[in-house]
Write a protein that holds these residues in place. Structure first.
Motif, mmCIF file in Angstrom:
data_model
loop_
_atom_site.group_PDB
_atom_site.id
_atom_site.type_symbol
_atom_site.label_atom_id
_atom_site.label_comp_id
_atom_site.label_asym_id
_atom_site.label_seq_id
_atom_site.Cartn_x
_atom_site.Cartn_y
_atom_site.Cartn_z
ATOM 1 N N ASN A 131 -1.236 -2.618 -11.347
ATOM 2 C CA ASN A 131 -2.118 -3.753 -11.633
ATOM 3 C C ASN A 131 -1.615 -5.026 -10.966
ATOM 4 O O ASN A 131 -2.393 -5.817 -10.442
ATOM 5 C CB ASN A 131 -2.242 -3.981 -13.138
ATOM 6 N N LEU A 132 -0.308 -5.226 -10.997
ATOM 7 C CA LEU A 132 0.275 -6.404 -10.367
ATOM 8 C C LEU A 132 0.044 -6.373 -8.867
ATOM 9 O O LEU A 132 -0.332 -7.383 -8.267
ATOM 10 C CB LEU A 132 1.766 -6.497 -10.681
ATOM 11 N N GLN A 133 0.239 -5.231 -8.257
ATOM 12 C CA GLN A 133 0.019 -5.135 -6.809
ATOM 13 C C GLN A 133 -1.445 -5.403 -6.473
ATOM 14 O O GLN A 133 -1.742 -6.042 -5.477
ATOM 15 C CB GLN A 133 0.445 -3.756 -6.283
ATOM 16 N N GLY A 134 -2.355 -4.954 -7.331
ATOM 17 C CA GLY A 134 -3.775 -5.244 -7.123
ATOM 18 C C GLY A 134 -4.053 -6.737 -7.179
ATOM 19 O O GLY A 134 -4.823 -7.277 -6.382
ATOM 20 N N ALA A 135 -3.420 -7.430 -8.124
ATOM 21 C CA ALA A 135 -3.596 -8.885 -8.236
ATOM 22 C C ALA A 135 -3.039 -9.595 -7.011
ATOM 23 O O ALA A 135 -3.666 -10.509 -6.465
ATOM 24 C CB ALA A 135 -2.913 -9.394 -9.498
ATOM 25 N N ILE A 136 -1.877 -9.171 -6.558
ATOM 26 C CA ILE A 136 -1.272 -9.763 -5.361
ATOM 27 C C ILE A 136 -2.173 -9.535 -4.159
ATOM 28 O O ILE A 136 -2.424 -10.449 -3.365
ATOM 29 C CB ILE A 136 0.139 -9.172 -5.125
ATOM 30 N N ASP A 137 -2.686 -8.336 -4.021
ATOM 31 C CA ASP A 137 -3.571 -8.022 -2.894
ATOM 32 C C ASP A 137 -4.837 -8.874 -2.918
ATOM 33 O O ASP A 137 -5.311 -9.315 -1.873
ATOM 34 C CB ASP A 137 -3.935 -6.536 -2.893
ATOM 35 N N THR A 138 -5.377 -9.131 -4.104
ATOM 36 C CA THR A 138 -6.569 -9.982 -4.233
ATOM 37 C C THR A 138 -6.290 -11.369 -3.676
ATOM 38 O O THR A 138 -7.085 -11.914 -2.905
ATOM 39 C CB THR A 138 -6.993 -10.091 -5.712
ATOM 40 N N HIS A 139 -5.147 -11.951 -4.042
ATOM 41 C CA HIS A 139 -4.798 -13.285 -3.559
ATOM 42 C C HIS A 139 -4.526 -13.277 -2.052
ATOM 43 O O HIS A 139 -4.938 -14.189 -1.339
ATOM 44 C CB HIS A 139 -3.575 -13.825 -4.296
ATOM 45 N N ARG A 140 -3.838 -12.266 -1.579
ATOM 46 C CA ARG A 140 -3.540 -12.185 -0.142
ATOM 47 C C ARG A 140 -4.815 -12.053 0.686
ATOM 48 O O ARG A 140 -4.942 -12.667 1.741
ATOM 49 C CB ARG A 140 -2.624 -11.000 0.137
#
Length: 156
Positions: A131-140
């Protein structure tokens, strides 16, 4: 209050206190910071700094709400003249787009299947890591799609 019990209402108030996009006469949109924008940016930084490394609840919520795309990048573009504001936005963007970096997450990620379901014997941190990686990817993705924002940063 335990970190797992993230005060979602307070976090949402910080996000909504940042400001909003408004159309001007020629149809162009500008981002108008709220009266407490700088305080809200500082509060969001504090939330991220204090976020539990096991849950990363604030990071994940801000990713789901697309805060970089809807608030931070438009603010960066519209308020490029305000160095203090830009500096605080950039600090927040850096924090939101940092790699997971926690070995426990990256090691546990391999224990989750493609649909994010737990494999047998999987550590529960794997789901948080995904989930955290998904959030980071959204921002990137929001940041990489915002060429105006990149230009503002290059002028600093």
């Amino acid at each position: 209050m335990a970190q797992a019990e993230l005060d979602e209402d307070d976090l949402m108030m910080c996000v909504s206190g940042l400001g909003s996009a408004q159309k001007i006469d020629d149809g162009e949109q500008i981002y108008v910071p709220g009266e407490e924008c700088l305080a809200c940016l500082n509060d969001l930084q504090r939330y991220l700094r204090r976020d539990s490394p096991k849950e990363m609840a604030a990071h994940i919520k801000l990713g789901k709400w697309s805060v970089a795309k809807t608030h931070l990048l438009p603010m960066l573009i519209s308020q490029a003249h305000d160095q203090k504001l830009v500096f605080n936005v950039l600090k927040l963007l850096v924090k939101l787009t940092m790699p997971v970096g926690h070995e426990q997450f990256s090691e546990d990620m391999r224990d989750v299947d493609e649909k994010g379901k737990k494999k047998k014997g999987q550590n529960p941190l794997a789901v948080v890591g995904r989930n955290l990686q998904g959030a980071i990817d959204t921002h990137r993705e929001a940041f990489s799609a915002c060429t105006k924002g990149v230009r503002v940063i290059m002028r600093i």
